[in-house]
Design a protein around this motif. Structure first.
Motif: not given
Length: 58
Positions: A34-56
């Motif tokens: 569960a910790a590994v999955l949360a870290a993986r999803l957190g990393w992926h989610g952070t990348d998406r948020v950064i990409a979304w903010r750069q596009r905006s």
């Protein structure tokens, strides 16, 4: 007959003890996964948020 009953009770006791220890191990493995999955999803989610903010900003 008493020996047979004693062996059966001993077998049940050992199975119970093994089950209790395996529950702890299974819980530890599940917590780790569960910790590994949360870290993986957190990393992926952070990348998406950064990409979304750069596009905006563009």
């Amino acid at each position: 007959m008493d020996v047979l009953i004693a062996l059966m009770l001993r077998s049940v006791y050992q199975a119970d003890a093994l089950l209790m220890e395996s529950r702890q191990l299974i819980g530890l493995i599940a917590a780790f996964l569960a910790a590994v999955l949360a870290a993986r999803l957190g990393w992926h989610g952070t990348d998406r948020v950064i990409a979304w903010r750069q596009r905006s900003e563009d």
